[in-house]
Design a protein around this motif. Structure first.
Motif, PDB file in Angstrom:
ATOM      1  N   ARG A 106      -0.001   3.308  -8.621  1.00  0.00           N
ATOM      2  CA  ARG A 106      -0.788   4.390  -8.033  1.00  0.00           C
ATOM      3  C   ARG A 106      -2.098   3.805  -7.515  1.00  0.00           C
ATOM      4  N   ALA A 107      -2.650   4.453  -6.500  1.00  0.00           N
ATOM      5  CA  ALA A 107      -3.896   3.984  -5.889  1.00  0.00           C
ATOM      6  C   ALA A 107      -5.074   4.374  -6.765  1.00  0.00           C
ATOM      7  N   ARG A 108      -5.860   3.384  -7.154  1.00  0.00           N
ATOM      8  CA  ARG A 108      -7.094   3.652  -7.908  1.00  0.00           C
ATOM      9  C   ARG A 108      -8.273   3.792  -6.970  1.00  0.00           C
ATOM     10  N   SER A 109      -8.266   2.992  -5.911  1.00  0.00           N
ATOM     11  CA  SER A 109      -9.350   3.043  -4.936  1.00  0.00           C
ATOM     12  C   SER A 109      -8.853   2.549  -3.590  1.00  0.00           C
ATOM     13  N   LYS A 110      -9.653   2.820  -2.580  1.00  0.00           N
ATOM     14  CA  LYS A 110      -9.318   2.399  -1.226  1.00  0.00           C
ATOM     15  C   LYS A 110     -10.528   1.690  -0.630  1.00  0.00           C
ATOM     16  N   PHE A 111     -10.298   0.978   0.466  1.00  0.00           N
ATOM     17  CA  PHE A 111     -11.408   0.271   1.108  1.00  0.00           C
ATOM     18  C   PHE A 111     -11.122   0.077   2.581  1.00  0.00           C
ATOM     19  N   ARG A 112     -12.198  -0.028   3.374  1.00  0.00           N
ATOM     20  CA  ARG A 112     -12.107  -0.254   4.819  1.00  0.00           C
ATOM     21  C   ARG A 112     -12.672  -1.625   5.202  1.00  0.00           C
ATOM     22  N   SER A 113     -13.214  -2.351   4.225  1.00  0.00           N
ATOM     23  CA  SER A 113     -13.677  -3.719   4.471  1.00  0.00           C
ATOM     24  C   SER A 113     -13.597  -4.494   3.161  1.00  0.00           C
TER      25      SER A 113
END
Length: 193
Positions: A106-113
């Motif tokens: 499962r996704a704990r966090s996301k990022f764009r950089s």
């Protein structure tokens, strides 16, 4: 009884990734370090790890510097290309054995950089980490819709290759227009090698 390792190497590993839940945004705070940290749990990273700009630009890459345990690191922040998003995944301990799935993430966090760091060299476009981003353009090219016009123009092969193999001279060539389908298959295959 066969081991998990032998089963995985022969059958592969299946599972699911759940990206639907809430995920914290780590944009600007995610770092890829050139080391392995054998620690699980909270840590006040921002108290000790303080990157700063250097003002140096190499190959269009803005260089930053930091130190980790007394070792100087040079790095660069790389944006994730448009249309993509990075995720930090966590393996769920509730494995669904009955459905045959061996892993559930499962996704704990996301990022764009993401900022990547080198220990013994300045960052550049030739770095192994930077070359990973070339796959985005390869994936886009592979999955891009192809229009019929574009497909026809990409299958036109230089006729001079065929002219040499079938012995057309200039006078007979001017009156003959042939497409790739008009030539025997063995000529087409040999000329494309």
């Amino acid at each position: 009884m066969e081991s998990d390792a032998s089963r995985c190497s022969r059958d592969g590993v299946t599972g699911t990734i759940d990206l639907s839940g809430p995920a914290a945004d780590l944009t600007g705070r995610l770092h890829h370090l050139p080391c392995c940290i054998k620690q699980t749990g909270p840590c006040s990273v921002s108290d000790y790890f303080k990157p700063k700009p250097t003002g140096v630009v190499i190959d269009g890459v803005v260089v930053e510097e930091a130190a980790f345990r007394g070792r100087k690191l040079d790095g660069a922040t790389i944006p994730i290309p448009d249309g993509y998003c990075g995720f930090v995944l966590e393996k769920n301990s509730n494995e669904n054995i009955s459905s045959g799935e061996t892993n559930h993430w499962r996704a704990r966090s996301k990022f764009r950089s993401i900022t990547y760091w080198n220990h013994d060299s300045l960052p550049s476009r030739d770095d192994e980490f930077m070359r990973l981003f070339h796959w985005f353009s390869v994936a886009n090219a592979l999955h891009k819709s192809v229009l019929t016009d574009g497909l026809e123009s990409s299958t036109n092969v230089d006729e001079s290759i065929f002219d040499k193999q079938v012995g057309l001279d200039k006078s007979s060539k001017s009156n003959v227009k042939k497409s790739i389908e008009d030539y025997p298959a063995e000529i087409v295959e040999n000329s494309l090698l």
